[in-house]
Write a protein that holds these residues in place. Structure first.
Motif, PDB file in Angstrom:
ATOM      1  N   LEU A  42       0.746  -1.237  -0.044  1.00 41.89           N
ATOM      2  CA  LEU A  42      -0.157  -0.073   0.040  1.00 41.89           C
ATOM      3  C   LEU A  42       0.874   1.220  -0.063  1.00 41.89           C
ATOM      4  CD1 LEU A  42      -2.977  -0.850   2.351  1.00 41.89           C
ATOM      5  CD2 LEU A  42      -3.175  -0.375   0.050  1.00 41.89           C
ATOM      6  N   MET A  43       1.986   1.342   0.612  1.00 42.09           N
ATOM      7  CA  MET A  43       2.685   2.352   0.764  1.00 42.09           C
ATOM      8  C   MET A  43       3.611   2.628  -0.474  1.00 42.09           C
ATOM      9  SD  MET A  43       4.847   1.913   4.432  1.00 42.09           S
ATOM     10  CE  MET A  43       3.715   1.699   5.869  1.00 42.09           C
ATOM     11  N   LYS A  45       2.321   1.614  -3.445  1.00 41.80           N
ATOM     12  CA  LYS A  45       1.347   2.251  -4.210  1.00 41.80           C
ATOM     13  C   LYS A  45       0.956   3.764  -4.043  1.00 41.80           C
ATOM     14  CE  LYS A  45      -3.350   1.978  -4.030  1.00 41.80           C
ATOM     15  NZ  LYS A  45      -4.623   1.777  -3.423  1.00 41.80           N
ATOM     16  N   ASP A  46       1.036   4.268  -2.934  1.00 46.07           N
ATOM     17  CA  ASP A  46       0.818   5.601  -2.748  1.00 46.07           C
ATOM     18  C   ASP A  46       2.222   6.240  -3.272  1.00 46.07           C
ATOM     19  OD1 ASP A  46      -1.238   5.136  -0.947  1.00 46.07           O
ATOM     20  OD2 ASP A  46      -0.166   5.332   0.901  1.00 46.07           O
ATOM     21  N   ASN A  47       3.294   5.973  -3.153  1.00 42.80           N
ATOM     22  CA  ASN A  47       4.429   6.388  -3.783  1.00 42.80           C
ATOM     23  C   ASN A  47       4.374   6.409  -5.256  1.00 42.80           C
ATOM     24  OD1 ASN A  47       5.524   6.526  -1.133  1.00 42.80           O
ATOM     25  ND2 ASN A  47       6.965   5.250  -1.624  1.00 42.80           N
ATOM     26  N   ILE A  49       1.728   6.681  -7.136  1.00 45.62           N
ATOM     27  CA  ILE A  49       0.538   7.529  -7.427  1.00 45.62           C
ATOM     28  C   ILE A  49       1.053   8.946  -7.213  1.00 45.62           C
ATOM     29  CG2 ILE A  49      -1.700   8.277  -6.484  1.00 45.62           C
ATOM     30  CD1 ILE A  49      -2.528   5.282  -6.013  1.00 45.62           C
ATOM     31  N   ARG A  50       1.646   9.113  -5.979  1.00 46.53           N
ATOM     32  CA  ARG A  50       2.324  10.462  -5.783  1.00 46.53           C
ATOM     33  C   ARG A  50       3.275  10.870  -6.897  1.00 46.53           C
ATOM     34  NH1 ARG A  50       4.571   9.497  -1.121  1.00 46.53           N
ATOM     35  NH2 ARG A  50       2.687   9.517  -0.120  1.00 46.53           N
TER      36      ARG A  50
END
Length: 58
Positions: A42-43, A45-47, A49-50
């Motif tokens: 999840l982290m 994925k966040d990176n 997307i960012r």
């Protein structure tokens, strides 16, 4: 924003049920390992997307 947009699809609900059944068969250590892996993904994925958002010209 429509709150229904964030609900799980039928396929995702089915997948969640499969995960739940798998978790019931795992040891505590295996479940913790899976939780750590999921949190890491999840982290990541966040990176991703960012990073993609930074690249989009506004």
């Amino acid at each position: 924003m429509d709150p229904a947009t964030f609900e799980l699809s039928l396929e995702q609900q089915f997948q969640m049920r499969l995960v739940e059944e798998s978790l019931n068969k795992m040891s505590h250590e295996q479940a913790l390992d899976l939780l750590l892996q999921a949190s890491r993904l999840l982290m990541v994925k966040d990176n991703v997307i960012r990073d993609l958002m930074r690249r989009v010209p506004l």
